[in-house]
Scaffold this motif. Sequence first.
Motif, PDB file in Angstrom:
ATOM      1  N   ARG A 139      -1.433  -4.357   9.316  1.00 48.26           N
ATOM      2  CA  ARG A 139      -0.519  -5.567   9.831  1.00 48.26           C
ATOM      3  C   ARG A 139      -1.677  -6.019  11.786  1.00 48.26           C
ATOM      4  O   ARG A 139      -1.792  -7.261  11.662  1.00 48.26           O
ATOM      5  CB  ARG A 139       0.346  -5.379   9.971  1.00 48.26           C
ATOM      6  N   ALA A 140      -1.771  -4.960  11.788  1.00 43.19           N
ATOM      7  CA  ALA A 140      -2.231  -4.948  12.798  1.00 43.19           C
ATOM      8  C   ALA A 140      -3.363  -5.668  13.084  1.00 43.19           C
ATOM      9  O   ALA A 140      -4.215  -6.926  14.108  1.00 43.19           O
ATOM     10  CB  ALA A 140      -2.356  -3.644  13.531  1.00 43.19           C
ATOM     11  N   THR A 175       0.732  -1.527   0.272  1.00 46.68           N
ATOM     12  CA  THR A 175       0.081   0.305  -0.007  1.00 46.68           C
ATOM     13  C   THR A 175       0.791   1.103  -0.043  1.00 46.68           C
ATOM     14  O   THR A 175       1.904   1.081   0.388  1.00 46.68           O
ATOM     15  CB  THR A 175      -0.750   0.245   1.206  1.00 46.68           C
ATOM     16  N   ALA A 176      -0.004   1.924   0.277  1.00 52.04           N
ATOM     17  CA  ALA A 176       1.439   3.692  -0.576  1.00 52.04           C
ATOM     18  C   ALA A 176       1.255   4.043   1.174  1.00 52.04           C
ATOM     19  O   ALA A 176       2.059   5.182   0.526  1.00 52.04           O
ATOM     20  CB  ALA A 176       0.323   4.354  -0.775  1.00 52.04           C
ATOM     21  N   ASP A 177       0.936   3.858   1.560  1.00 56.15           N
ATOM     22  CA  ASP A 177       1.487   4.558   3.305  1.00 56.15           C
ATOM     23  C   ASP A 177       1.953   3.841   4.398  1.00 56.15           C
ATOM     24  O   ASP A 177       1.625   2.556   4.415  1.00 56.15           O
ATOM     25  CB  ASP A 177       0.180   5.387   3.918  1.00 56.15           C
ATOM     26  N   ALA A 178       3.031   4.024   4.924  1.00 59.74           N
ATOM     27  CA  ALA A 178       3.671   3.258   6.158  1.00 59.74           C
ATOM     28  C   ALA A 178       2.468   3.483   7.136  1.00 59.74           C
ATOM     29  O   ALA A 178       2.693   2.355   7.738  1.00 59.74           O
ATOM     30  CB  ALA A 178       4.751   4.136   6.664  1.00 59.74           C
ATOM     31  N   ARG A 191       4.232   1.129  -2.032  1.00 59.67           N
ATOM     32  CA  ARG A 191       5.674   1.457  -1.554  1.00 59.67           C
ATOM     33  C   ARG A 191       5.892   0.130  -0.323  1.00 59.67           C
ATOM     34  O   ARG A 191       6.728   0.441  -0.186  1.00 59.67           O
ATOM     35  CB  ARG A 191       6.541   3.252  -1.033  1.00 59.67           C
ATOM     36  N   TYR A 192       5.055   0.378   0.330  1.00 62.26           N
ATOM     37  CA  TYR A 192       5.214  -0.629   1.667  1.00 62.26           C
ATOM     38  C   TYR A 192       4.672  -1.476   1.416  1.00 62.26           C
ATOM     39  O   TYR A 192       3.120  -2.088   1.261  1.00 62.26           O
ATOM     40  CB  TYR A 192       4.497   0.858   2.565  1.00 62.26           C
ATOM     41  N   THR A 193       5.111  -2.619   1.653  1.00 65.23           N
ATOM     42  CA  THR A 193       4.892  -3.264   2.395  1.00 65.23           C
ATOM     43  C   THR A 193       3.690  -3.582   3.687  1.00 65.23           C
ATOM     44  O   THR A 193       4.334  -3.530   4.285  1.00 65.23           O
ATOM     45  CB  THR A 193       6.027  -4.884   2.559  1.00 65.23           C
ATOM     46  N   VAL A 194       2.737  -4.588   3.419  1.00 63.34           N
ATOM     47  CA  VAL A 194       1.435  -5.160   3.958  1.00 63.34           C
ATOM     48  C   VAL A 194       1.734  -6.080   4.798  1.00 63.34           C
ATOM     49  O   VAL A 194       2.338  -6.243   6.229  1.00 63.34           O
ATOM     50  CB  VAL A 194      -0.095  -5.201   3.523  1.00 63.34           C
TER      51      VAL A 194
END
Length: 266
Positions: free
Chosen positions: A191-192, A181-184, A214-217
């Motif tokens: 993930r939570a 996804t696009a936001d850290a 950009r950011y791995t889920v």
Amino acid sequence: MLAASRKDLLLERLRRDGRVVAKDIAAELGISADSVRRDLRELDAAGLAVRVYGGALPASPAVVAYAARDAVAPDSKRRVAARAAALIQPGSTVILDGGTTTRAVVDALPKTLACTVITHSPTIAAALLDHAAEVFLLGGRLFKHSAVTCGAAAAEAAAQISAEVFLLGVTGVHPTAGLTTADADEAAMKRALAARAAETYVLASAEKVGAASRYTVLPWDAVTGVVTDVDSADPTIAQLEDDGVEVLYAGVAHAGGQGHQGSAPR
């Protein structure tokens, strides 16, 4: 070759192959790898590619602002949503992520279905006002781009709940990049939530398949399966099945011409 032509070639290769390797393109064109990396940086800055080590992946079109997402692959989202809604059983507790595909899941749910829905999306909660479902809304800082709560307060609230199923929304579904996804902060919240569900299913409408953000889920071994209407002949879906990922097909023809609706939840 002019820079504009190189970029067109890079975009074509991203569409065709699902990734580009800078050194391979440089050797093919007889130019320096630095020139290719510069082109990829510019494509990344324009939102047309996502740079990774050694090259780039296709950028997901699903990262547009929330209000514009309804216009992105709406038919695909409805098909995926209908299949995903069938995973929610009477009396069960489900976590619904934010996003327009999950909003379509709400539309696909029978209004009389007695279940419990936990969500960190005010838009999802509001859409359930005329449903029989019990609704729990997790509070926290509102991330307006996706209309969900995230941050420390939301993650702390998530730690107090549990559910049978989590329907996860992402912007990228890629066999090597994983789920992105696009936001850290949004990735951390996803993930939570996944950690609090017995099973996690990914809502993979067509525009997300083969793309990356950009950011791995989550990695693939952390999810139960993928719900998609993309045909199994698609290179991304074929690779996922080869890697042992369970795919639940939503109203599309399986490779070989047979309709396939996927299996029941494990």
